[in-house]
Design an enzyme around this catalytic site. Sequence first.
Site, PDB file in Angstrom:
ATOM      1  N   VAL A  12       0.759  -1.546  -0.189  1.00 49.01           N
ATOM      2  CA  VAL A  12       0.047  -0.112  -0.174  1.00 49.01           C
ATOM      3  C   VAL A  12       1.029   1.327  -0.064  1.00 49.01           C
ATOM      4  CG1 VAL A  12      -1.909   1.414   1.092  1.00 49.01           C
ATOM      5  CG2 VAL A  12      -1.959  -0.894   0.679  1.00 49.01           C
ATOM      6  N   GLY A 129     -10.962  -1.370   0.803  1.00 45.08           N
ATOM      7  CA  GLY A 129      -9.665  -0.761  -0.301  1.00 45.08           C
ATOM      8  C   GLY A 129     -10.042   0.523  -0.780  1.00 45.08           C
ATOM      9  N   ILE A 131     -13.351   1.442  -2.602  1.00 47.94           N
ATOM     10  CA  ILE A 131     -14.913   1.763  -1.860  1.00 47.94           C
ATOM     11  C   ILE A 131     -14.963   2.044  -0.911  1.00 47.94           C
ATOM     12  CG2 ILE A 131     -16.940   0.381  -1.955  1.00 47.94           C
ATOM     13  CD1 ILE A 131     -16.108  -2.561  -2.396  1.00 47.94           C
ATOM     14  N   GLY A 182      -1.934 -15.585  -5.152  1.00 51.35           N
ATOM     15  CA  GLY A 182      -1.208 -14.161  -4.649  1.00 51.35           C
ATOM     16  C   GLY A 182      -2.412 -13.726  -4.190  1.00 51.35           C
ATOM     17  N   ASP A 196     -10.504 -10.735   9.492  1.00 49.43           N
ATOM     18  CA  ASP A 196      -9.991  -9.392   8.957  1.00 49.43           C
ATOM     19  C   ASP A 196     -11.932  -8.686   9.174  1.00 49.43           C
ATOM     20  OD1 ASP A 196      -8.437  -8.289   6.688  1.00 49.43           O
ATOM     21  OD2 ASP A 196     -10.386  -8.200   5.676  1.00 49.43           O
ATOM     22  N   LYS A 200     -13.523  -4.587  10.225  1.00 50.77           N
ATOM     23  CA  LYS A 200     -13.805  -3.943   9.480  1.00 50.77           C
ATOM     24  C   LYS A 200     -15.656  -3.745   9.197  1.00 50.77           C
ATOM     25  CE  LYS A 200     -10.885  -5.432   5.951  1.00 50.77           C
ATOM     26  NZ  LYS A 200     -10.169  -5.972   4.401  1.00 50.77           N
TER      27      LYS A 200
END
Length: 403
Positions: A12, A129, A131, A182, A196, A200
């Site tokens: 990032v 991300g 959005i 990946g 995760d 959020k």
Amino acid sequence: MVKIAVLGYGTVGSGVVKVLNTNAKLIAGRAGEEIEVKYVLDLRDFPEDPIQSKVVHDYSIILEDPEVSVVVETMGGTKPAYEFVKNALLAGKSVCTSNKELVAAHGAELIHIAEEKNINFFFEASVGGGIPIIRPLNVCLTADKIEQINGILNGTTNYILTKMAKEGSDFDVVLKEAQELGYAEKDPTADVEGYDACRKIAILTSLAYGQQVDYEDIYTEGITKITAEDFKYAKAMGAVIKIFGSSKKIGGKLYAMVAPQMIKSDNPLYSVDDVFNAISVTGNMLGDVMFYGKGAGKEATASAVVSDVVDAVKHSAEHVKVKWEVEKLEVSPMDEMENRFFVRIGAEEKEKAMADFDDIAVIDGGVEGEFGFVTPKMTEKQFDEAISDFNTFKTRIRVGFEG
């Protein structure tokens, strides 16, 4: 010219530098000033990268430089990110971060420090991300009472479930493929166990209701027990299986969870496949609105971070109000939540299921030796008590977004 520092030159962080360089003129026009990266903090050196001339290894250099007015944190985790971000805010520097762990754990505190210092703490990229969802919740939907949030919040798990549905493969097979491509980490635990997504939905719920929702209080269930057979039943129902972060208020009580659910084709989240994310927000006046796009990826996430940097520059002399109080909002016990459940048991207990559960819907998934059905709506506690009497119980998946 505004000078900024980037903490962490990983996926990032390097993406942030790339976006700032690639779209420099466009960004300057929208921010009202040129933006220059003065420092990049990292433990490593990057001798083959032009950024090397800006790399520093000592955070105090950034903290003590009065020219740096905005700090971008893309390190991940809470140590040392929390200390670095807090100190930057206390030093009068605005902070933009993509770090969901940091925001979920310390968001309310950091927002209040920023308010006291008349600067800003922005975190658009911490959920979804690229959005845009944080800013709409904070600005665009403030006239509505938020009733419910349902989100496909993790691209890795959505990719795995999409492949399992389309190819009829088992979880372990698809996970290995996702790692080779990946899309999944070498250690995928945070994704596949739902941690995760839990952080959020905690962030989104805290913003929706203006109080701290601790992610540790949210029931979290991953996708590791979902099988190819489950998808056969889902297909027979005209449904798909997705893992959602969900929260809702009913009668003044907050319910929240992360878990796989079956949804049918009339649900707008039904067609969200592969690595894409989508978040549905239900307001009492507006009804349902959906935010859709790439939930991860270098450029997408970096774009959201840079949009926060632009916002920080535009509001350099004022604090943008974010309502997120430190006072804790309790999550109601999972036992009290009501759901419908898809259930798989051995065929020999079919009659018992039809006697013990009122008004069940029988599902023929074409799996030999099994009986599949959907229960009426009941509390989690009632279901757990009822199913404990079955010797051949195999699995259960919640159905839809009920009540």
